[in-house]
Enzyme design. Structure first.
Site, PDB file in Angstrom:
ATOM      1  N   ASP A 102       0.916  -1.346   0.076  1.00 47.63           N
ATOM      2  CA  ASP A 102      -0.147   0.191  -0.072  1.00 47.63           C
ATOM      3  C   ASP A 102       0.757   1.182   0.123  1.00 47.63           C
ATOM      4  OD1 ASP A 102      -1.917   1.900   0.241  1.00 47.63           O
ATOM      5  OD2 ASP A 102      -2.632   0.958   2.105  1.00 47.63           O
ATOM      6  N   LYS A 130      -1.418  -2.105  -4.491  1.00 47.55           N
ATOM      7  CA  LYS A 130      -2.295  -1.087  -4.768  1.00 47.55           C
ATOM      8  C   LYS A 130      -1.512  -0.342  -5.837  1.00 47.55           C
ATOM      9  CE  LYS A 130      -5.213  -0.684  -0.667  1.00 47.55           C
ATOM     10  NZ  LYS A 130      -5.857   0.130   0.314  1.00 47.55           N
TER      11      LYS A 130
END
Length: 182
Positions: A102, A130
């Site tokens: 992330d 992500k």
């Protein structure tokens, strides 16, 4: 639990097929011999178990308990090492497994610590990455799936300690988030 899922992002069958490919890549890329695998708890546990059963070599497993989300839906920005001891990595080839890339803070912090502790090589492997700017300059050597910048649960990923045992990766409903997953 399934009623709290807005939509399934990656179903179980697709995950299984991708794990076959990732395991073959890991087996191809690492030198022969005993491989040290370090699993970041708790999120990577399901991913690690399914992936490593597909790697046809001797493995040594260690787990590290680290935290950066602290129960929320976004990284807190602080990576805490929660274990009192650290695995012996000096001179070893290490495969570091995490559930999701992330902000990059956790993967970066742990990989740097492994290098500082004397690991010969550190390779990183994540189930999900992500698509978003990273706070730390880090990319995974092995990535299962690239996803949008949304909060996901299942297949080891949780919200407030729940949903880890879902066999897929899904997006929570806004209502479930507002209720705190309860």
């Amino acid at each position: 639990m399934r009623g709290d899922i807005e939509r399934i992002l990656i179903d179980e069958e697709i995950i299984e097929k991708r794990l076959d490919v990732m395991a073959a890549e890991i087996e191809r890329d690492f030198p022969q011999g005993n491989l040290l695998v370090i699993i970041l708890l708790k999120g990577a546990l399901v991913f690690a178990a399914d992936l490593l059963r597909r790697v046809p070599r001797q493995l040594e497993l260690e787990c590290l308990n680290v935290s950066s989300y602290h129960g929320g839906t976004e990284s807190s920005g602080v990576v805490n090492f929660l274990d009192r001891s650290f695995p012996e990595v000096r001179g070893r080839h290490v495969l570091l497994l995490d559930d999701i890339l992330d902000t990059g803070r956790t993967l970066h912090a742990v990989a740097e610590r492994l290098r500082t502790e004397g690991a010969e090589a550190v390779h990183t492997c994540v189930l999900l990455a992500k698509e978003r700017p990273r706070e730390e300059e880090v990319n995974a050597d092995y990535t299962g799936f690239v996803i949008g910048d949304e909060f996901v649960v299942g297949y080891g990923l949780d919200y407030q300690g729940r949903y880890r045992n879902l066999p897929f990766v899904g997006v929570l409903t806004l209502d479930a988030i507002e209720r705190g997953g309860a």
